[in-house]
Design a protein around this motif. Structure first.
Motif, PDB file in Angstrom:
ATOM      1  N   ILE A  74      -1.646  14.687  10.928  1.00  0.00           N
ATOM      2  CA  ILE A  74      -0.428  15.495  10.752  1.00  0.00           C
ATOM      3  C   ILE A  74       0.198  15.223   9.388  1.00  0.00           C
ATOM      4  CG2 ILE A  74       1.931  15.868  11.602  1.00  0.00           C
ATOM      5  CD1 ILE A  74       0.747  15.276  14.452  1.00  0.00           C
ATOM      6  N   VAL A  75       0.269  13.964   8.987  1.00  0.00           N
ATOM      7  CA  VAL A  75       0.845  13.602   7.690  1.00  0.00           C
ATOM      8  C   VAL A  75       0.069  14.271   6.552  1.00  0.00           C
ATOM      9  CG1 VAL A  75       1.140  11.670   6.066  1.00  0.00           C
ATOM     10  CG2 VAL A  75       1.911  11.459   8.430  1.00  0.00           C
ATOM     11  N   ARG A  76      -1.242  14.264   6.664  1.00  0.00           N
ATOM     12  CA  ARG A  76      -2.068  14.873   5.614  1.00  0.00           C
ATOM     13  C   ARG A  76      -1.797  16.366   5.450  1.00  0.00           C
ATOM     14  NH1 ARG A  76      -6.189  11.918   7.294  1.00  0.00           N
ATOM     15  NH2 ARG A  76      -7.058  13.544   8.600  1.00  0.00           N
ATOM     16  N   ARG A  91      -3.858   6.994  18.176  1.00  0.00           N
ATOM     17  CA  ARG A  91      -2.507   7.507  17.866  1.00  0.00           C
ATOM     18  C   ARG A  91      -2.288   7.619  16.369  1.00  0.00           C
ATOM     19  NH1 ARG A  91       1.332   3.785  19.008  1.00  0.00           N
ATOM     20  NH2 ARG A  91      -0.056   2.166  19.713  1.00  0.00           N
ATOM     21  N   ASP A  92      -2.667   6.572  15.634  1.00  0.00           N
ATOM     22  CA  ASP A  92      -2.453   6.580  14.193  1.00  0.00           C
ATOM     23  C   ASP A  92      -3.368   7.584  13.489  1.00  0.00           C
ATOM     24  OD1 ASP A  92      -0.398   4.785  14.417  1.00  0.00           O
ATOM     25  OD2 ASP A  92      -1.553   3.057  13.718  1.00  0.00           O
ATOM     26  N   ALA A  93      -4.559   7.791  14.015  1.00  0.00           N
ATOM     27  CA  ALA A  93      -5.444   8.812  13.438  1.00  0.00           C
ATOM     28  C   ALA A  93      -4.804  10.197  13.588  1.00  0.00           C
ATOM     29  CB  ALA A  93      -6.812   8.775  14.106  1.00  0.00           C
ATOM     30  N   CYS A  94      -4.235  10.476  14.747  1.00  0.00           N
ATOM     31  CA  CYS A  94      -3.527  11.743  14.957  1.00  0.00           C
ATOM     32  C   CYS A  94      -2.320  11.851  14.032  1.00  0.00           C
ATOM     33  CB  CYS A  94      -3.088  11.878  16.414  1.00  0.00           C
ATOM     34  SG  CYS A  94      -4.451  12.044  17.574  1.00  0.00           S
ATOM     35  N   TYR A  95      -1.578  10.770  13.907  1.00  0.00           N
ATOM     36  CA  TYR A  95      -0.413  10.732  13.034  1.00  0.00           C
ATOM     37  C   TYR A  95      -0.827  11.028  11.594  1.00  0.00           C
ATOM     38  CZ  TYR A  95       3.783   9.009  10.723  1.00  0.00           C
ATOM     39  OH  TYR A  95       4.897   8.909   9.946  1.00  0.00           O
ATOM     40  N   ARG A  96      -1.865  10.353  11.107  1.00  0.00           N
ATOM     41  CA  ARG A  96      -2.319  10.548   9.731  1.00  0.00           C
ATOM     42  C   ARG A  96      -2.826  11.967   9.494  1.00  0.00           C
ATOM     43  NH1 ARG A  96      -3.793   5.144  10.538  1.00  0.00           N
ATOM     44  NH2 ARG A  96      -5.883   5.704  11.195  1.00  0.00           N
ATOM     45  N   ARG A 101       1.144  18.019   6.555  1.00  0.00           N
ATOM     46  CA  ARG A 101       2.542  18.369   6.791  1.00  0.00           C
ATOM     47  C   ARG A 101       3.099  19.352   5.765  1.00  0.00           C
ATOM     48  NH1 ARG A 101       2.773  13.157   4.621  1.00  0.00           N
ATOM     49  NH2 ARG A 101       4.388  12.776   3.036  1.00  0.00           N
ATOM     50  N   TYR A 102       2.766  19.206   4.508  1.00  0.00           N
ATOM     51  CA  TYR A 102       3.295  20.128   3.499  1.00  0.00           C
ATOM     52  C   TYR A 102       2.687  21.520   3.673  1.00  0.00           C
ATOM     53  CZ  TYR A 102       4.999  15.971   1.007  1.00  0.00           C
ATOM     54  OH  TYR A 102       5.619  14.804   0.657  1.00  0.00           O
ATOM     55  N   GLN A 103       1.415  21.556   3.999  1.00  0.00           N
ATOM     56  CA  GLN A 103       0.729  22.834   4.205  1.00  0.00           C
ATOM     57  C   GLN A 103       1.295  23.569   5.420  1.00  0.00           C
ATOM     58  OE1 GLN A 103      -3.454  22.292   4.888  1.00  0.00           O
ATOM     59  NE2 GLN A 103      -3.846  24.448   5.260  1.00  0.00           N
ATOM     60  N   TRP A 104       1.526  22.859   6.503  1.00  0.00           N
ATOM     61  CA  TRP A 104       1.988  23.484   7.740  1.00  0.00           C
ATOM     62  C   TRP A 104       3.492  23.746   7.764  1.00  0.00           C
ATOM     63  CZ3 TRP A 104      -0.869  19.555  11.358  1.00  0.00           C
ATOM     64  CH2 TRP A 104      -2.257  19.812  11.334  1.00  0.00           C
ATOM     65  N   PHE A 105       4.273  22.814   7.224  1.00  0.00           N
ATOM     66  CA  PHE A 105       5.732  22.893   7.360  1.00  0.00           C
ATOM     67  C   PHE A 105       6.460  23.116   6.036  1.00  0.00           C
ATOM     68  CE2 PHE A 105       4.081  20.354  10.862  1.00  0.00           C
ATOM     69  CZ  PHE A 105       4.612  21.024  11.953  1.00  0.00           C
ATOM     70  N   GLY A 106       5.762  22.965   4.928  1.00  0.00           N
ATOM     71  CA  GLY A 106       6.366  23.170   3.624  1.00  0.00           C
ATOM     72  C   GLY A 106       7.086  21.938   3.123  1.00  0.00           C
ATOM     73  N   ARG A 107       7.642  22.106   1.914  1.00  0.00           N
ATOM     74  CA  ARG A 107       8.381  21.010   1.298  1.00  0.00           C
ATOM     75  C   ARG A 107       9.476  21.589   0.425  1.00  0.00           C
ATOM     76  NH1 ARG A 107       4.976  17.445  -2.489  1.00  0.00           N
ATOM     77  NH2 ARG A 107       7.007  16.910  -3.271  1.00  0.00           N
ATOM     78  N   GLY A 161       0.804  -1.212   0.000  1.00  0.00           N
ATOM     79  CA  GLY A 161       0.000   0.000   0.000  1.00  0.00           C
ATOM     80  C   GLY A 161       0.835   1.258   0.000  1.00  0.00           C
ATOM     81  N   ALA A 162       1.808   1.355  -0.905  1.00  0.00           N
ATOM     82  CA  ALA A 162       2.707   2.502  -0.949  1.00  0.00           C
ATOM     83  C   ALA A 162       1.966   3.819  -1.107  1.00  0.00           C
ATOM     84  CB  ALA A 162       3.734   2.347  -2.071  1.00  0.00           C
ATOM     85  N   SER A 163       0.755   3.790  -1.656  1.00  0.00           N
ATOM     86  CA  SER A 163      -0.001   5.027  -1.799  1.00  0.00           C
ATOM     87  C   SER A 163      -0.425   5.567  -0.430  1.00  0.00           C
ATOM     88  CB  SER A 163      -1.231   4.809  -2.670  1.00  0.00           C
ATOM     89  OG  SER A 163      -2.104   3.886  -2.058  1.00  0.00           O
ATOM     90  N   GLN A 164      -0.452   4.697   0.576  1.00  0.00           N
ATOM     91  CA  GLN A 164      -0.814   5.101   1.928  1.00  0.00           C
ATOM     92  C   GLN A 164       0.426   5.147   2.829  1.00  0.00           C
ATOM     93  OE1 GLN A 164      -3.687   2.232   3.185  1.00  0.00           O
ATOM     94  NE2 GLN A 164      -4.980   2.563   1.413  1.00  0.00           N
ATOM     95  N   LEU A 165       1.570   5.342   2.213  1.00  0.00           N
ATOM     96  CA  LEU A 165       2.830   5.266   2.929  1.00  0.00           C
ATOM     97  C   LEU A 165       2.918   6.304   4.043  1.00  0.00           C
ATOM     98  CD1 LEU A 165       5.506   3.785   3.005  1.00  0.00           C
ATOM     99  CD2 LEU A 165       6.399   5.503   1.459  1.00  0.00           C
ATOM    100  N   SER A 166       3.419   5.857   5.149  1.00  0.00           N
ATOM    101  CA  SER A 166       3.694   6.730   6.279  1.00  0.00           C
ATOM    102  C   SER A 166       4.840   7.659   5.927  1.00  0.00           C
ATOM    103  CB  SER A 166       4.076   5.839   7.465  1.00  0.00           C
ATOM    104  OG  SER A 166       4.443   6.584   8.562  1.00  0.00           O
ATOM    105  N   SER A 167       4.881   8.837   6.521  1.00  0.00           N
ATOM    106  CA  SER A 167       5.984   9.749   6.223  1.00  0.00           C
ATOM    107  C   SER A 167       7.280   9.282   6.880  1.00  0.00           C
ATOM    108  CB  SER A 167       5.649  11.175   6.643  1.00  0.00           C
ATOM    109  OG  SER A 167       5.423  11.240   8.021  1.00  0.00           O
TER     110      SER A 167
END
Length: 140
Positions: free
Chosen positions: A113-115, A106-111, A117-123, A59-65
């Motif tokens: 933030i992952v969703r 925990r994983d819901a909170c993690y996801r 992350r680019y908006q909040w912290f940039g890339r 499930g690489a499309s759902q890959l964790s950061s």
């Protein structure tokens, strides 16, 4: 080929999103608190990172950061973060006590933030190059 590189490290391997500013900050956090060099790192965007993902993570499309490969086990999402913190020793390992919170929450909170992350912290447009003093800890 990548199996030999992973086996050759004999170290826990952190896969991270190499263009994510938050993920790069996490890697710098770990490096500063791991002077013994326990952890090695690979950006998910690199060919070896992609090969590891294809081989070990479905499930690489759902890959964790951030993911952790350690002792033939794969840790993702909050489990990866807590496993890394545990290996960093005190006081960081104390944060692993938060594992008492349900993994689902925990994983819901993690996801969440992952969703965002680019908006909040940039890339960045390209993976960052590690400094010469820690370069040996990064697979490429």
């Amino acid at each position: 080929m990548f199996e030999a590189m992973i086996a050759g490290t004999q170290a826990p391997l952190i896969l991270f999103d190499g263009v994510c500013n938050l993920c790069n900050a996490w890697v710098r956090f770990v490096v500063r608190r791991d002077p013994a060099g326990i952890f090695h790192f690979v950006a998910q965007q690199l060919p070896i990172g992609q090969a590891i993902i294809e081989e070990y993570l479905s499930g690489a499309s759902q890959l964790s950061s951030v993911s952790l490969v350690e002792d033939n086990s794969i840790y993702t999402e909050s489990d990866a973060v807590f496993q890394i913190l545990t290996r960093l020793g005190l006081p960081w390992s104390w944060l692993a006590l938060l594992r008492i919170v349900s993994r689902r929450f925990r994983d819901a909170c993690y996801r969440f933030i992952v969703r965002h992350r680019y908006q909040w912290f940039g890339r960045t447009e390209v993976c960052q190059v590690p400094s010469a003093d820690i370069r040996s800890r990064f697979l490429d």
